[in-house]
Design a protein around this motif. Structure first.
Motif, PDB file in Angstrom:
ATOM      1  N   PRO A  18       1.035  -1.296  -0.283  1.00 59.24           N
ATOM      2  CA  PRO A  18      -0.086   0.112   0.130  1.00 59.24           C
ATOM      3  C   PRO A  18       1.014   1.338  -0.243  1.00 59.24           C
ATOM      4  CG  PRO A  18       0.050  -1.652   1.929  1.00 59.24           C
ATOM      5  CD  PRO A  18       0.679  -2.043   1.446  1.00 59.24           C
ATOM      6  N   VAL A  19       0.672   2.483  -0.459  1.00 59.38           N
ATOM      7  CA  VAL A  19       1.051   3.201  -0.663  1.00 59.38           C
ATOM      8  C   VAL A  19       0.865   4.941   0.209  1.00 59.38           C
ATOM      9  CG1 VAL A  19       2.340   5.478  -2.074  1.00 59.38           C
ATOM     10  CG2 VAL A  19       2.510   3.064  -2.946  1.00 59.38           C
ATOM     11  N   GLY A  46       3.139  -5.475   6.250  1.00 62.63           N
ATOM     12  CA  GLY A  46       4.680  -6.142   6.488  1.00 62.63           C
ATOM     13  C   GLY A  46       4.923  -4.451   5.680  1.00 62.63           C
ATOM     14  N   VAL A  47       4.821  -3.431   4.836  1.00 60.62           N
ATOM     15  CA  VAL A  47       5.275  -2.345   3.950  1.00 60.62           C
ATOM     16  C   VAL A  47       4.303  -1.788   3.387  1.00 60.62           C
ATOM     17  CG1 VAL A  47       7.020  -1.726   2.934  1.00 60.62           C
ATOM     18  CG2 VAL A  47       7.783  -3.706   3.546  1.00 60.62           C
ATOM     19  N   VAL A  48       4.665  -0.600   4.590  1.00 61.58           N
ATOM     20  CA  VAL A  48       3.700   0.560   3.836  1.00 61.58           C
ATOM     21  C   VAL A  48       4.987   1.444   3.163  1.00 61.58           C
ATOM     22  CG1 VAL A  48       2.227   2.619   4.910  1.00 61.58           C
ATOM     23  CG2 VAL A  48       1.678   0.189   5.806  1.00 61.58           C
ATOM     24  N   GLY A  76       2.836  -2.122  14.585  1.00 60.76           N
ATOM     25  CA  GLY A  76       1.984  -2.779  13.736  1.00 60.76           C
ATOM     26  C   GLY A  76       2.183  -3.781  13.734  1.00 60.76           C
ATOM     27  N   GLY A  77       4.039  -3.904  13.739  1.00 61.93           N
ATOM     28  CA  GLY A  77       4.271  -5.091  12.848  1.00 61.93           C
ATOM     29  C   GLY A  77       4.593  -5.008  11.377  1.00 61.93           C
ATOM     30  N   GLY A  78       4.538  -4.249  10.605  1.00 65.57           N
ATOM     31  CA  GLY A  78       5.603  -4.009   9.783  1.00 65.57           C
ATOM     32  C   GLY A  78       6.702  -2.723   9.629  1.00 65.57           C
ATOM     33  N   VAL A 102      14.353   2.628   1.447  1.00 63.39           N
ATOM     34  CA  VAL A 102      13.929   3.878   0.160  1.00 63.39           C
ATOM     35  C   VAL A 102      13.899   2.632  -1.250  1.00 63.39           C
ATOM     36  CG1 VAL A 102      15.236   5.262  -1.189  1.00 63.39           C
ATOM     37  CG2 VAL A 102      15.645   5.698   1.138  1.00 63.39           C
ATOM     38  N   GLU A 103      13.422   2.830  -1.229  1.00 58.64           N
ATOM     39  CA  GLU A 103      12.112   2.154  -2.346  1.00 58.64           C
ATOM     40  C   GLU A 103      13.342   1.873  -4.022  1.00 58.64           C
ATOM     41  OE1 GLU A 103       7.936   1.000  -4.470  1.00 58.64           O
ATOM     42  OE2 GLU A 103       8.962   3.172  -4.289  1.00 58.64           O
TER      43      GLU A 103
END
Length: 126
Positions: A18-19, A46-48, A76-78, A102-103
């Motif tokens: 999610p972004v 897991g990743v935002v 939240g676990g991420g 960083v993406e």
């Protein structure tokens, strides 16, 4: 009459993270709501991804917002991952010691894409 559309959402890839697009300036009142959003999204993915391209000129206020979002994601676990950070923002984050993913960058300790570890003959299998 049938439209022939497949069931479900046609343009949604369930494997993408999610972004959350951050557009600056972010006020203190908005931070609590953003943290709630990140905390809610983190367990499922897991990743935002936080798109920070629209934050504007970096400052310590941005560092505080990102630190709070990272803390909320971890609770939240991420984690959060930055998309399109300004080089000055990255330098400022490094200066204060806030290490964020960083993406498009390889995580520390992970081999770069397409790199395989070689095993020398005679090495003990461990």
């Amino acid at each position: 009459m049938s439209c022939g559309c497949p069931p479900g959402l046609p343009d949604v890839d369930p494997t993408t993270d999610p972004v959350l697009a951050l557009r600056g300036p972010v006020t203190r009142d908005e931070v609590a709501g953003l943290c709630d959003v990140v905390r809610g999204l983190a367990p499922s993915s897991g990743v935002v991804v936080c798109d920070v391209a629209g934050l504007g000129p970096p400052g310590l206020g941005h560092v505080e917002v990102l630190a709070r979002l990272e803390l909320a994601a971890r609770r939240g676990g991420g984690r959060i991952r930055l998309r399109d950070p300004d080089p000055a923002l990255r330098a400022l984050l490094g200066l204060v010691g806030l290490c964020l993913q960083v993406e498009g960058e390889v995580e520390e300790g992970e081999p770069a894409g397409g790199v395989e570890e070689a095993v020398e003959t005679g090495d003990a299998a461990g």
